[in-house]
Scaffold this motif. Structure first.
Motif, PDB file in Angstrom:
ATOM      1  N   PHE A 138      -2.304  -7.610   6.229  1.00  0.00           N
ATOM      2  CA  PHE A 138      -1.982  -6.230   5.900  1.00  0.00           C
ATOM      3  C   PHE A 138      -2.089  -6.003   4.391  1.00  0.00           C
ATOM      4  O   PHE A 138      -2.548  -4.974   3.934  1.00  0.00           O
ATOM      5  CB  PHE A 138      -0.564  -5.918   6.408  1.00  0.00           C
ATOM      6  CG  PHE A 138       0.003  -4.621   5.923  1.00  0.00           C
ATOM      7  CD1 PHE A 138      -0.438  -3.420   6.442  1.00  0.00           C
ATOM      8  CD2 PHE A 138       0.993  -4.597   4.949  1.00  0.00           C
ATOM      9  CE1 PHE A 138       0.082  -2.214   6.000  1.00  0.00           C
ATOM     10  CE2 PHE A 138       1.524  -3.405   4.500  1.00  0.00           C
ATOM     11  CZ  PHE A 138       1.069  -2.209   5.031  1.00  0.00           C
ATOM     12  N   PHE A 139      -1.621  -6.966   3.614  1.00  0.00           N
ATOM     13  CA  PHE A 139      -1.572  -6.851   2.163  1.00  0.00           C
ATOM     14  C   PHE A 139      -2.135  -8.144   1.580  1.00  0.00           C
ATOM     15  O   PHE A 139      -1.512  -9.192   1.672  1.00  0.00           O
ATOM     16  CB  PHE A 139      -0.126  -6.639   1.729  1.00  0.00           C
ATOM     17  CG  PHE A 139       0.093  -6.245   0.289  1.00  0.00           C
ATOM     18  CD1 PHE A 139      -0.930  -6.246  -0.645  1.00  0.00           C
ATOM     19  CD2 PHE A 139       1.354  -5.872  -0.122  1.00  0.00           C
ATOM     20  CE1 PHE A 139      -0.705  -5.881  -1.964  1.00  0.00           C
ATOM     21  CE2 PHE A 139       1.598  -5.499  -1.439  1.00  0.00           C
ATOM     22  CZ  PHE A 139       0.573  -5.503  -2.370  1.00  0.00           C
ATOM     23  N   GLU A 140      -3.319  -8.056   1.021  1.00  0.00           N
ATOM     24  CA  GLU A 140      -3.982  -9.224   0.432  1.00  0.00           C
ATOM     25  C   GLU A 140      -3.634  -9.329  -1.048  1.00  0.00           C
ATOM     26  O   GLU A 140      -3.749  -8.348  -1.786  1.00  0.00           O
ATOM     27  CB  GLU A 140      -5.507  -9.097   0.571  1.00  0.00           C
ATOM     28  CG  GLU A 140      -6.023  -9.140   1.986  1.00  0.00           C
ATOM     29  CD  GLU A 140      -6.061 -10.540   2.568  1.00  0.00           C
ATOM     30  OE1 GLU A 140      -6.097 -11.513   1.797  1.00  0.00           O
ATOM     31  OE2 GLU A 140      -6.058 -10.641   3.809  1.00  0.00           O
ATOM     32  N   ARG A 150       3.796  -0.857   0.390  1.00  0.00           N
ATOM     33  CA  ARG A 150       2.613  -1.552  -0.126  1.00  0.00           C
ATOM     34  C   ARG A 150       1.989  -0.749  -1.263  1.00  0.00           C
ATOM     35  O   ARG A 150       1.678  -1.290  -2.321  1.00  0.00           O
ATOM     36  CB  ARG A 150       1.591  -1.775   0.990  1.00  0.00           C
ATOM     37  CG  ARG A 150       0.307  -2.437   0.468  1.00  0.00           C
ATOM     38  CD  ARG A 150      -0.720  -2.660   1.530  1.00  0.00           C
ATOM     39  NE  ARG A 150      -1.166  -1.407   2.115  1.00  0.00           N
ATOM     40  CZ  ARG A 150      -1.973  -1.305   3.145  1.00  0.00           C
ATOM     41  NH1 ARG A 150      -2.446  -2.397   3.728  1.00  0.00           N
ATOM     42  NH2 ARG A 150      -2.334  -0.136   3.618  1.00  0.00           N
ATOM     43  N   SER A 151       1.810   0.547  -1.043  1.00  0.00           N
ATOM     44  CA  SER A 151       1.219   1.401  -2.065  1.00  0.00           C
ATOM     45  C   SER A 151       2.081   1.408  -3.328  1.00  0.00           C
ATOM     46  O   SER A 151       1.577   1.283  -4.451  1.00  0.00           O
ATOM     47  CB  SER A 151       1.060   2.812  -1.509  1.00  0.00           C
ATOM     48  OG  SER A 151       0.607   3.682  -2.498  1.00  0.00           O
ATOM     49  N   TRP A 152       3.392   1.559  -3.138  1.00  0.00           N
ATOM     50  CA  TRP A 152       4.308   1.558  -4.277  1.00  0.00           C
ATOM     51  C   TRP A 152       4.202   0.247  -5.034  1.00  0.00           C
ATOM     52  O   TRP A 152       4.091   0.224  -6.267  1.00  0.00           O
ATOM     53  CB  TRP A 152       5.756   1.764  -3.800  1.00  0.00           C
ATOM     54  CG  TRP A 152       6.724   1.808  -4.947  1.00  0.00           C
ATOM     55  CD1 TRP A 152       7.161   2.920  -5.596  1.00  0.00           C
ATOM     56  CD2 TRP A 152       7.350   0.687  -5.592  1.00  0.00           C
ATOM     57  NE1 TRP A 152       8.023   2.559  -6.606  1.00  0.00           N
ATOM     58  CE2 TRP A 152       8.151   1.196  -6.628  1.00  0.00           C
ATOM     59  CE3 TRP A 152       7.301  -0.692  -5.396  1.00  0.00           C
ATOM     60  CZ2 TRP A 152       8.908   0.369  -7.466  1.00  0.00           C
ATOM     61  CZ3 TRP A 152       8.043  -1.511  -6.230  1.00  0.00           C
ATOM     62  CH2 TRP A 152       8.845  -0.985  -7.242  1.00  0.00           C
ATOM     63  N   PHE A 153       4.215  -0.860  -4.304  1.00  0.00           N
ATOM     64  CA  PHE A 153       4.227  -2.177  -4.937  1.00  0.00           C
ATOM     65  C   PHE A 153       2.904  -2.443  -5.668  1.00  0.00           C
ATOM     66  O   PHE A 153       2.907  -2.968  -6.786  1.00  0.00           O
ATOM     67  CB  PHE A 153       4.513  -3.260  -3.891  1.00  0.00           C
ATOM     68  CG  PHE A 153       4.961  -4.554  -4.483  1.00  0.00           C
ATOM     69  CD1 PHE A 153       6.140  -4.645  -5.201  1.00  0.00           C
ATOM     70  CD2 PHE A 153       4.198  -5.703  -4.320  1.00  0.00           C
ATOM     71  CE1 PHE A 153       6.556  -5.840  -5.746  1.00  0.00           C
ATOM     72  CE2 PHE A 153       4.603  -6.905  -4.861  1.00  0.00           C
ATOM     73  CZ  PHE A 153       5.788  -6.981  -5.581  1.00  0.00           C
ATOM     74  N   GLN A 154       1.779  -2.064  -5.068  1.00  0.00           N
ATOM     75  CA  GLN A 154       0.484  -2.235  -5.744  1.00  0.00           C
ATOM     76  C   GLN A 154       0.479  -1.448  -7.051  1.00  0.00           C
ATOM     77  O   GLN A 154       0.098  -1.965  -8.099  1.00  0.00           O
ATOM     78  CB  GLN A 154      -0.655  -1.753  -4.846  1.00  0.00           C
ATOM     79  CG  GLN A 154      -0.972  -2.679  -3.723  1.00  0.00           C
ATOM     80  CD  GLN A 154      -1.957  -2.069  -2.732  1.00  0.00           C
ATOM     81  OE1 GLN A 154      -1.879  -0.879  -2.413  1.00  0.00           O
ATOM     82  NE2 GLN A 154      -2.863  -2.887  -2.235  1.00  0.00           N
ATOM     83  N   ASN A 155       0.889  -0.196  -6.987  1.00  0.00           N
ATOM     84  CA  ASN A 155       0.928   0.653  -8.172  1.00  0.00           C
ATOM     85  C   ASN A 155       1.882   0.072  -9.212  1.00  0.00           C
ATOM     86  O   ASN A 155       1.571   0.049 -10.407  1.00  0.00           O
ATOM     87  CB  ASN A 155       1.342   2.074  -7.782  1.00  0.00           C
ATOM     88  CG  ASN A 155       1.341   3.004  -8.958  1.00  0.00           C
ATOM     89  OD1 ASN A 155       0.321   3.208  -9.602  1.00  0.00           O
ATOM     90  ND2 ASN A 155       2.506   3.561  -9.256  1.00  0.00           N
ATOM     91  N   HIS A 156       3.025  -0.392  -8.754  1.00  0.00           N
ATOM     92  CA  HIS A 156       4.029  -0.947  -9.660  1.00  0.00           C
ATOM     93  C   HIS A 156       3.484  -2.191 -10.368  1.00  0.00           C
ATOM     94  O   HIS A 156       3.626  -2.326 -11.589  1.00  0.00           O
ATOM     95  CB  HIS A 156       5.300  -1.285  -8.875  1.00  0.00           C
ATOM     96  CG  HIS A 156       6.420  -1.779  -9.721  1.00  0.00           C
ATOM     97  ND1 HIS A 156       7.174  -0.950 -10.507  1.00  0.00           N
ATOM     98  CD2 HIS A 156       6.909  -3.034  -9.901  1.00  0.00           C
ATOM     99  CE1 HIS A 156       8.095  -1.664 -11.139  1.00  0.00           C
ATOM    100  NE2 HIS A 156       7.951  -2.935 -10.793  1.00  0.00           N
TER     101      HIS A 156
END
Length: 166
Positions: A3-5, A111-117
């Motif tokens: 899901f999250f690479e 996931r989106s929040w964490f990638q951006n963060h």
């Protein structure tokens, strides 16, 4: 495909922080699997709780690092962390995370929040610490902090075995 690479571009250049970020990514992947395989409500809650606990542990360690090394944007960074935690807590309290669609939507948001963060906010402190030429010193500090914390509160650090009980 997960899901999250994890991608190298997420690396902040501080090994201990990168390893913690990888644990959060792994927990998100385990949560995705639990949702996809239709695990029971107690399993979903347990994985969300592990994700929340580990995020709190990681955010606390970052906060101590900011204070120890006088990071100027600490307040804004912590506000982002608090928003992340509040989002999960609110949905857990309302009991919505056990509904498959809401759980998936929440996971996509996280996931989106964490990638951006990682790519923006965490890279800001990375640039700050690189400018001050103290990345190695920070690495040693974090290793010592982690060792101290793991001895005093090992329940906050999820092990691979406990996180894989799905």
């Amino acid at each position: 495909m997960a899901f999250f690479e994890w991608k190298d571009e997420y690396s902040v250049g501080i090994g201990a922080i990168d390893e913690q970020h990888k644990v959060i990514v792994r927990l998100m992947n385990e949560l995705f699997e639990a949702i996809e395989y239709g695990r029971d409500e107690p399993v979903l809650k347990a994985v969300f709780v592990e994700l929340l606990k580990y995020a709190n542990y990681h955010f606390g360690l970052e906060l101590r690092m900011f204070q120890e090394f006088h990071y100027g944007n600490e307040r804004l960074h912590v506000e982002e962390h608090n928003h992340y935690i509040k989002k999960i807590e609110t949905l857990m309290i309302q009991g919505y995370l056990t509904e498959r669609d809401v759980a998936l939507e929440t996971l996509h948001y996280l996931r989106s929040w964490f990638q951006n963060h990682m790519l923006k906010t965490d890279m800001e402190y990375c640039r700050f610490f690189k400018f001050k030429d103290i990345l190695e010193e920070i690495g040693r500090y974090l290793e010592a902090e982690q060792a101290t914390m793991s001895r005093s509160s090992s329940s906050l650090i999820c092990s691979s075995a406990s996180a894989r009980r799905i």
